[in-house]
Scaffold this motif. Structure first.
Motif, short mmCIF file in Angstrom:
data_model
loop_
_atom_site.label_atom_id
_atom_site.label_comp_id
_atom_site.label_asym_id
_atom_site.label_seq_id
_atom_site.Cartn_x
_atom_site.Cartn_y
_atom_site.Cartn_z
N LEU A 209 54.78 28.84 33.39
CA LEU A 209 55.01 27.87 34.46
C LEU A 209 55.65 28.52 35.68
N ARG A 210 54.97 28.34 36.81
CA ARG A 210 55.51 28.78 38.10
C ARG A 210 55.83 27.59 39.00
N VAL A 211 55.07 26.51 38.81
CA VAL A 211 55.18 25.36 39.70
C VAL A 211 55.33 24.07 38.91
N ILE A 212 56.32 23.26 39.30
CA ILE A 212 56.47 21.90 38.79
C ILE A 212 56.44 20.96 39.98
N ASP A 213 55.50 20.04 39.98
CA ASP A 213 55.39 19.10 41.10
C ASP A 213 56.64 18.23 41.20
N PRO A 214 57.10 17.93 42.41
CA PRO A 214 58.31 17.10 42.57
C PRO A 214 58.22 15.74 41.89
N MET A 215 56.99 15.24 41.65
CA MET A 215 56.83 13.92 41.05
C MET A 215 56.44 13.99 39.57
N ALA A 216 56.53 15.17 38.97
CA ALA A 216 56.07 15.35 37.58
C ALA A 216 56.77 14.43 36.59
N GLU A 234 60.55 30.01 39.86
CA GLU A 234 61.36 30.65 40.90
C GLU A 234 62.17 29.63 41.69
N LYS A 235 61.74 28.37 41.67
CA LYS A 235 62.49 27.32 42.36
C LYS A 235 62.17 25.97 41.75
N LEU A 236 63.06 25.02 41.97
CA LEU A 236 62.88 23.65 41.50
C LEU A 236 62.94 22.71 42.69
N PRO A 237 62.09 21.68 42.72
CA PRO A 237 62.19 20.67 43.78
C PRO A 237 63.52 19.93 43.67
N PRO A 238 64.17 19.62 44.78
CA PRO A 238 65.50 18.99 44.72
C PRO A 238 65.50 17.62 44.05
N SER A 239 64.38 16.91 44.10
CA SER A 239 64.35 15.56 43.53
C SER A 239 63.69 15.50 42.16
N LEU A 240 63.49 16.66 41.52
CA LEU A 240 62.70 16.72 40.30
C LEU A 240 63.22 15.80 39.20
N PHE A 241 64.52 15.76 38.99
CA PHE A 241 65.09 15.00 37.88
C PHE A 241 65.74 13.68 38.33
N ARG A 242 65.46 13.27 39.55
CA ARG A 242 66.16 12.13 40.13
C ARG A 242 65.94 10.84 39.34
N ASP A 262 70.29 21.53 46.72
CA ASP A 262 71.27 20.45 46.61
C ASP A 262 70.65 19.26 45.87
N GLY A 263 71.39 18.72 44.92
CA GLY A 263 70.96 17.54 44.20
C GLY A 263 70.01 17.79 43.04
N ALA A 264 69.76 19.05 42.72
CA ALA A 264 68.77 19.36 41.67
C ALA A 264 69.20 18.89 40.28
N LEU A 265 70.50 18.89 40.00
CA LEU A 265 70.98 18.53 38.67
C LEU A 265 71.71 17.20 38.69
N ASP A 266 71.27 16.29 37.87
CA ASP A 266 71.89 14.98 37.79
C ASP A 266 73.22 15.11 37.04
N PRO A 267 74.25 14.42 37.48
CA PRO A 267 75.56 14.55 36.81
C PRO A 267 75.58 14.03 35.38
N SER A 268 74.57 13.27 34.95
CA SER A 268 74.58 12.73 33.59
C SER A 268 74.18 13.76 32.55
N VAL A 269 73.64 14.91 32.97
CA VAL A 269 73.21 15.93 32.00
C VAL A 269 74.43 16.45 31.23
N VAL A 270 74.33 16.43 29.91
CA VAL A 270 75.47 16.83 29.06
C VAL A 270 75.46 18.32 28.78
#
Length: 330
Positions: A209-216, A234-242, A262-270
């Motif tokens: 995997l090189r690319v994950i669509d922001p809306m996946a 190599e990078k993650l979309p900022p809204s990927l896990f929103r 900025d904003g890539a990781l949601d604070p709920s991730v344990v």
């Protein structure tokens, strides 16, 4: 052996003699409401249809030379609930293989030589779990399964998929666990996971995997465990896990990530694993650095993110750095 068991066997002998037969070199276990047959690592090239107990509920045939199974092979055991056929030499399955098996909920076909499967092959039984791990599959068709499939667990790992099998996923609205690890996937496009609204666990590790669509992950709001380690991200979309509000475990180790937006990781991730990425510990790491500090305070966990650049900080845990070392104005 207790009296009840002896009575059951005696009744079976009297009423239906075929119920207590057993294939040569196999082991059979007769219970009050179940019969298990195990044929393990023996010389067998033909499915033992004629010698199976007619009341078999669980059948395990593994490490044999069987290459094909037909609908006729299984018609003699209509009470079957579990079918385990791992590590044989299966190359072909027939489309009527499961005809008449109204109680079958589990099939394990791990470690065979299946390259393709016929239309409607899994239509005729109310399957809950299906393992196709470590075969030679490069495609998965929607018509393998009925449109109202009951599958909650499917393992497609260790095959030759270069694309996520979107057609098959259309019929998996009840799916909870999907394993596509150890394939050759290069991207995760938008909408391909949209039918999987109940999915809780997704394994995509050890792909390309090189690319994950922001809306996946836009519709997978129940996703709790996501494995993305050992890919080439190599990078993650900022809204990927929103929209993934239930995410509890995220493994991003072993990729090519240098920073996170900025904003890539949601604070709920344990739990988050960020090890073995070439993190660039400069001002662009500010978001991740601050997020890690909050994360460590709440969860008492280390993400294992360590610096690769600049050379002076190589090997240092990102969380151990000061803002000054990152070039930040605090």
């Amino acid at each position: 052996m207790n009296v009840r068991c002896l009575f059951t066997i005696a009744l079976l002998v009297y009423c239906c003699p075929g119920a207590i037969s057993c294939p040569e070199r196999c082991k059979c276990y007769f219970g009050q409401d179940s019969t298990e047959v195990i044929c393990h690592n023996i010389s067998m090239s033909v499915f033992p249809a004629q010698s199976l107990p007619s009341n078999t509920t669980r059948l395990t045939i593994q490490y044999t030379d069987i290459t094909t199974i037909t609908g006729k092979d299984l018609q003699s055991i209509p009470l079957l609930r579990e079918l385990h056929l791992s590590n044989n030499k299966l190359q072909n399955l027939s489309s009527d293989m499961l005809m008449g098996l109204s109680q079958l909920h589990t099939i394990d076909l791990t470690g065979n030589q299946l390259r393709d499967l016929p239309s409607r092959v899994f239509y005729h039984a109310p399957l809950d779990s299906l393992a196709l791990k470590n075969n030679l599959l490069s495609r998965a068709s929607a018509d393998w399964l009925p449109g109202d499939s009951n599958l909650t667990w499917i393992d497609l790992s260790g095959n030759h998929f270069q694309k996520v099998p979107a057609g098959l996923l259309q019929n998996l609205g009840s799916l909870v666990t999907l394993d596509l690890s150890l394939n050759k996937l290069e991207e995760l496009p938008a909408a391909v996971l949209d039918p999987l609204v109940l999915m809780e666990r997704l394994a995509l590790q050890n792909n390309k995997l090189r690319v994950i669509d922001p809306m996946a992950f836009n519709t997978t709001s129940s996703l709790s465990y996501l494995f993305l380690q050992d890919n080439r991200l190599e990078k993650l979309p900022p809204s990927l896990f929103r929209r993934v509000k239930e995410l509890r475990y995220l493994d991003l180790s072993g990729n090519q990530l240098r920073s996170l937006p900025d904003g890539a990781l949601d604070p709920s991730v344990v739990f988050v694993d960020l090890a073995l990425n070439p993190w660039n510990c400069d001002a662009k790491a500010a978001y991740l650095w601050r997020w890690q500090k909050r994360y460590a305070e709440v969860h008492q966990e280390d993400t294992k993110a360590a610096c690769t650049l600049p050379a002076a900080l190589k090997g240092r845990p990102l969380a151990s750095l000061s803002g000054e070392e990152l070039g930040l104005k605090e």
